[in-house]
Design a protein around this motif. Structure first.
Motif, PDB file in Angstrom:
ATOM      1  N   GLY A 278     -10.927  -3.245 -14.554  1.00  0.00           N
ATOM      2  CA  GLY A 278     -10.617  -2.078 -13.739  1.00  0.00           C
ATOM      3  C   GLY A 278      -9.252  -2.210 -13.113  1.00  0.00           C
ATOM      4  N   ASP A 279      -8.895  -1.183 -12.357  1.00  0.00           N
ATOM      5  CA  ASP A 279      -7.617  -1.220 -11.653  1.00  0.00           C
ATOM      6  C   ASP A 279      -7.748  -0.517 -10.314  1.00  0.00           C
ATOM      7  OD1 ASP A 279      -6.432   1.724 -12.082  1.00  0.00           O
ATOM      8  OD2 ASP A 279      -7.238   1.070 -14.010  1.00  0.00           O
ATOM      9  N   LEU A 280      -6.819  -0.845  -9.439  1.00  0.00           N
ATOM     10  CA  LEU A 280      -6.781  -0.318  -8.083  1.00  0.00           C
ATOM     11  C   LEU A 280      -5.414   0.290  -7.826  1.00  0.00           C
ATOM     12  CD1 LEU A 280      -8.204  -3.539  -6.410  1.00  0.00           C
ATOM     13  CD2 LEU A 280      -9.480  -1.416  -6.744  1.00  0.00           C
ATOM     14  N   MET A 281      -5.371   1.307  -6.979  1.00  0.00           N
ATOM     15  CA  MET A 281      -4.101   1.852  -6.514  1.00  0.00           C
ATOM     16  C   MET A 281      -3.995   1.592  -5.024  1.00  0.00           C
ATOM     17  SD  MET A 281      -2.709   5.771  -6.239  1.00  0.00           S
ATOM     18  CE  MET A 281      -3.731   6.142  -4.803  1.00  0.00           C
ATOM     19  N   LEU A 282      -2.845   1.099  -4.611  1.00  0.00           N
ATOM     20  CA  LEU A 282      -2.541   0.920  -3.199  1.00  0.00           C
ATOM     21  C   LEU A 282      -1.167   1.547  -2.987  1.00  0.00           C
ATOM     22  CD1 LEU A 282      -2.834  -2.386  -1.160  1.00  0.00           C
ATOM     23  CD2 LEU A 282      -1.314  -0.511  -0.610  1.00  0.00           C
ATOM     24  N   ALA A 283      -1.154   2.751  -2.424  1.00  0.00           N
ATOM     25  CA  ALA A 283       0.091   3.511  -2.259  1.00  0.00           C
ATOM     26  C   ALA A 283       0.410   3.664  -0.781  1.00  0.00           C
ATOM     27  CB  ALA A 283      -0.051   4.879  -2.922  1.00  0.00           C
ATOM     28  N   PRO A 284       1.253   2.764  -0.235  1.00  0.00           N
ATOM     29  CA  PRO A 284       1.656   2.896   1.170  1.00  0.00           C
ATOM     30  C   PRO A 284       2.330   4.252   1.408  1.00  0.00           C
ATOM     31  CG  PRO A 284       2.252   0.744   0.319  1.00  0.00           C
ATOM     32  CD  PRO A 284       1.836   1.579  -0.860  1.00  0.00           C
ATOM     33  N   GLU A 285       2.061   4.803   2.579  1.00  0.00           N
ATOM     34  CA  GLU A 285       2.641   6.101   2.923  1.00  0.00           C
ATOM     35  C   GLU A 285       2.878   6.194   4.423  1.00  0.00           C
ATOM     36  OE1 GLU A 285      -0.376   8.665   1.264  1.00  0.00           O
ATOM     37  OE2 GLU A 285      -1.591   8.573   3.066  1.00  0.00           O
ATOM     38  N   ASP A 286       3.690   7.158   4.780  1.00  0.00           N
ATOM     39  CA  ASP A 286       3.983   7.403   6.189  1.00  0.00           C
ATOM     40  C   ASP A 286       2.857   8.225   6.802  1.00  0.00           C
ATOM     41  OD1 ASP A 286       6.403   6.242   5.507  1.00  0.00           O
ATOM     42  OD2 ASP A 286       7.532   8.120   5.574  1.00  0.00           O
ATOM     43  N   ALA A 287       2.566   7.949   8.057  1.00  0.00           N
ATOM     44  CA  ALA A 287       1.643   8.794   8.805  1.00  0.00           C
ATOM     45  C   ALA A 287       2.437   9.985   9.339  1.00  0.00           C
ATOM     46  CB  ALA A 287       1.027   8.009   9.966  1.00  0.00           C
ATOM     47  N   TRP A 288       1.755  11.062   9.618  1.00  0.00           N
ATOM     48  CA  TRP A 288       2.423  12.200  10.235  1.00  0.00           C
ATOM     49  C   TRP A 288       2.828  11.790  11.634  1.00  0.00           C
ATOM     50  CZ3 TRP A 288       1.875  15.134  14.599  1.00  0.00           C
ATOM     51  CH2 TRP A 288       2.661  16.300  14.651  1.00  0.00           C
TER      52      TRP A 288
ATOM     53  N   ASP B 111       8.308   4.907  13.706  1.00  0.00           N
ATOM     54  CA  ASP B 111       7.144   4.036  13.948  1.00  0.00           C
ATOM     55  C   ASP B 111       5.963   4.371  13.042  1.00  0.00           C
ATOM     56  OD1 ASP B 111       8.518   2.704  15.961  1.00  0.00           O
ATOM     57  OD2 ASP B 111       7.774   4.066  17.524  1.00  0.00           O
ATOM     58  N   ALA B 112       6.076   5.461  12.294  1.00  0.00           N
ATOM     59  CA  ALA B 112       4.987   5.886  11.410  1.00  0.00           C
ATOM     60  C   ALA B 112       5.305   5.613   9.947  1.00  0.00           C
ATOM     61  CB  ALA B 112       4.708   7.370  11.627  1.00  0.00           C
ATOM     62  N   LYS B 113       6.375   4.908   9.645  1.00  0.00           N
ATOM     63  CA  LYS B 113       6.771   4.627   8.263  1.00  0.00           C
ATOM     64  C   LYS B 113       5.832   3.592   7.645  1.00  0.00           C
ATOM     65  CE  LYS B 113      10.645   7.001   7.917  1.00  0.00           C
ATOM     66  NZ  LYS B 113      10.599   8.255   7.212  1.00  0.00           N
ATOM     67  N   GLU B 114       5.237   3.961   6.524  1.00  0.00           N
ATOM     68  CA  GLU B 114       4.370   3.079   5.735  1.00  0.00           C
ATOM     69  C   GLU B 114       3.358   2.293   6.568  1.00  0.00           C
ATOM     70  OE1 GLU B 114       6.645   0.735   2.932  1.00  0.00           O
ATOM     71  OE2 GLU B 114       6.901   2.486   1.655  1.00  0.00           O
ATOM     72  N   VAL B 115       2.676   2.998   7.465  1.00  0.00           N
ATOM     73  CA  VAL B 115       1.650   2.363   8.294  1.00  0.00           C
ATOM     74  C   VAL B 115       0.244   2.604   7.750  1.00  0.00           C
ATOM     75  CG1 VAL B 115       3.031   2.418  10.401  1.00  0.00           C
ATOM     76  CG2 VAL B 115       1.499   4.335   9.874  1.00  0.00           C
ATOM     77  N   GLN B 116       0.153   3.388   6.688  1.00  0.00           N
ATOM     78  CA  GLN B 116      -1.147   3.635   6.075  1.00  0.00           C
ATOM     79  C   GLN B 116      -0.979   3.639   4.565  1.00  0.00           C
ATOM     80  OE1 GLN B 116      -2.104   7.377   7.950  1.00  0.00           O
ATOM     81  NE2 GLN B 116      -1.583   8.544   6.123  1.00  0.00           N
ATOM     82  N   ALA B 117      -2.097   3.719   3.859  1.00  0.00           N
ATOM     83  CA  ALA B 117      -2.044   3.727   2.402  1.00  0.00           C
ATOM     84  C   ALA B 117      -3.155   4.589   1.853  1.00  0.00           C
ATOM     85  CB  ALA B 117      -2.162   2.315   1.845  1.00  0.00           C
ATOM     86  N   GLU B 118      -2.863   5.223   0.738  1.00  0.00           N
ATOM     87  CA  GLU B 118      -3.899   5.893  -0.037  1.00  0.00           C
ATOM     88  C   GLU B 118      -4.413   4.895  -1.060  1.00  0.00           C
ATOM     89  OE1 GLU B 118      -4.818   9.611  -3.062  1.00  0.00           O
ATOM     90  OE2 GLU B 118      -2.837   9.494  -2.120  1.00  0.00           O
ATOM     91  N   LEU B 119      -5.719   4.836  -1.205  1.00  0.00           N
ATOM     92  CA  LEU B 119      -6.355   3.915  -2.141  1.00  0.00           C
ATOM     93  C   LEU B 119      -6.974   4.699  -3.291  1.00  0.00           C
ATOM     94  CD1 LEU B 119      -8.297   1.640   0.384  1.00  0.00           C
ATOM     95  CD2 LEU B 119      -5.896   1.492  -0.341  1.00  0.00           C
ATOM     96  N   GLY B 120      -7.076   4.046  -4.437  1.00  0.00           N
ATOM     97  CA  GLY B 120      -7.745   4.628  -5.586  1.00  0.00           C
ATOM     98  C   GLY B 120      -8.257   3.523  -6.488  1.00  0.00           C
ATOM     99  N   TRP B 121      -9.110   3.875  -7.457  1.00  0.00           N
ATOM    100  CA  TRP B 121      -9.699   2.871  -8.332  1.00  0.00           C
ATOM    101  C   TRP B 121     -10.263   3.507  -9.582  1.00  0.00           C
ATOM    102  CZ3 TRP B 121     -11.024   3.383  -3.161  1.00  0.00           C
ATOM    103  CH2 TRP B 121     -12.054   4.285  -2.886  1.00  0.00           C
ATOM    104  N   SER B 122     -10.395   2.688 -10.597  1.00  0.00           N
ATOM    105  CA  SER B 122     -11.155   3.054 -11.792  1.00  0.00           C
ATOM    106  C   SER B 122     -11.720   1.765 -12.378  1.00  0.00           C
ATOM    107  CB  SER B 122     -10.300   3.802 -12.819  1.00  0.00           C
ATOM    108  OG  SER B 122      -9.282   2.982 -13.322  1.00  0.00           O
ATOM    109  N   MET B 123     -12.916   1.886 -12.940  1.00  0.00           N
ATOM    110  CA  MET B 123     -13.616   0.721 -13.493  1.00  0.00           C
ATOM    111  C   MET B 123     -14.085   1.021 -14.901  1.00  0.00           C
ATOM    112  SD  MET B 123     -14.006  -1.889 -11.307  1.00  0.00           S
ATOM    113  CE  MET B 123     -15.445  -2.757 -11.868  1.00  0.00           C
ATOM    114  N   ASP B 124     -14.063   0.005 -15.717  1.00  0.00           N
ATOM    115  CA  ASP B 124     -14.642   0.089 -17.049  1.00  0.00           C
ATOM    116  C   ASP B 124     -16.149   0.294 -16.885  1.00  0.00           C
ATOM    117  OD1 ASP B 124     -15.800  -0.469 -19.551  1.00  0.00           O
ATOM    118  OD2 ASP B 124     -14.319  -2.017 -20.006  1.00  0.00           O
TER     119      ASP B 124
END
Length: 190
Positions: free
Chosen positions: A77-87, A95-108
């Motif tokens: 499988g694989d994972l996505m970790l995409a850091p992003e800025d908060a509003w 102070d809100a630059k890349e303080v959170q992340a969107e996650l994703g995944w897929s599995m065989d």
């Protein structure tokens, strides 16, 4: 392309899995399960062939946010970790630059039903909060993708939104979407 993930120590080992940054050489392994209808139906992009998938998978911006899940030396499988800025308001936006992340995944699918997705996503959240020092993680899915939102709940994420008819699926038409999140302090309190 630079990524905050490059500053961490790899691989990350869990009880049954090894998690590591993706490389271009992982494209054939990922294509093997991402091309399957039961996986592809929920992916953002449906690639017509391996060549198109490989071109997309090996883009530097994509590789910078992709992690591979291995079990006994095999990619499962694989994972996505995409850091992003908060509003944030303009005066505090720095102070809100890349303080959170969107996650994703897929599995065989051949490796589903053994708790590996839960184990991998739990490790991904640990990487976010303990390794990268993020304050919040989010994940989105179609409401009809029950395995995905159930996984979010198993790892302690809370449903923050149920958006009615906001997500256009390539074959299912307009569907509801769910948004889940978890704060670092919630993670530490578990």
């Amino acid at each position: 392309m630079s990524s905050p993930l490059h500053n961490l120590t790899w691989p990350v080992r869990t009880e049954h899995l090894l998690i590591r940054p993706a490389t271009a050489a992982d494209a054939p392994s990922a294509w093997a399960y991402r091309r399957l209808e039961e996986v592809a139906r929920w992916m953002t992009t449906l690639h017509a062939d391996e060549e198109g998938f490989t071109a997309s998978f090996t883009e530097p911006s994509r590789l910078a946010k992709t992690l591979m899940i291995e079990r006994d030396g095999q990619v499962i499988g694989d994972l996505m970790l995409a850091p992003e800025d908060a509003w944030a308001q303009t005066e505090v936006a720095a102070d809100a630059k890349e303080v959170q992340a969107e996650l994703g995944w897929s599995m065989d699918p051949a490796h589903q039903g053994h708790g590996y997705a839960t184990e991998a996503v739990t490790a991904l959240i640990r990487i976010c909060f303990e390794g990268l020092g993020l304050r919040r993680v989010v994940a989105l899915c179609f409401a009809e993708n029950a395995p995905s939102w159930r996984l979010m709940e198993r790892v302690g994420m809370r449903r923050e939104s149920h958006n009615v008819g906001d997500s256009l699926h390539r074959t299912g038409g307009w569907m509801d979407g769910y948004g889940y999140a978890l704060l670092a302090e919630e993670w530490r309190a578990r």
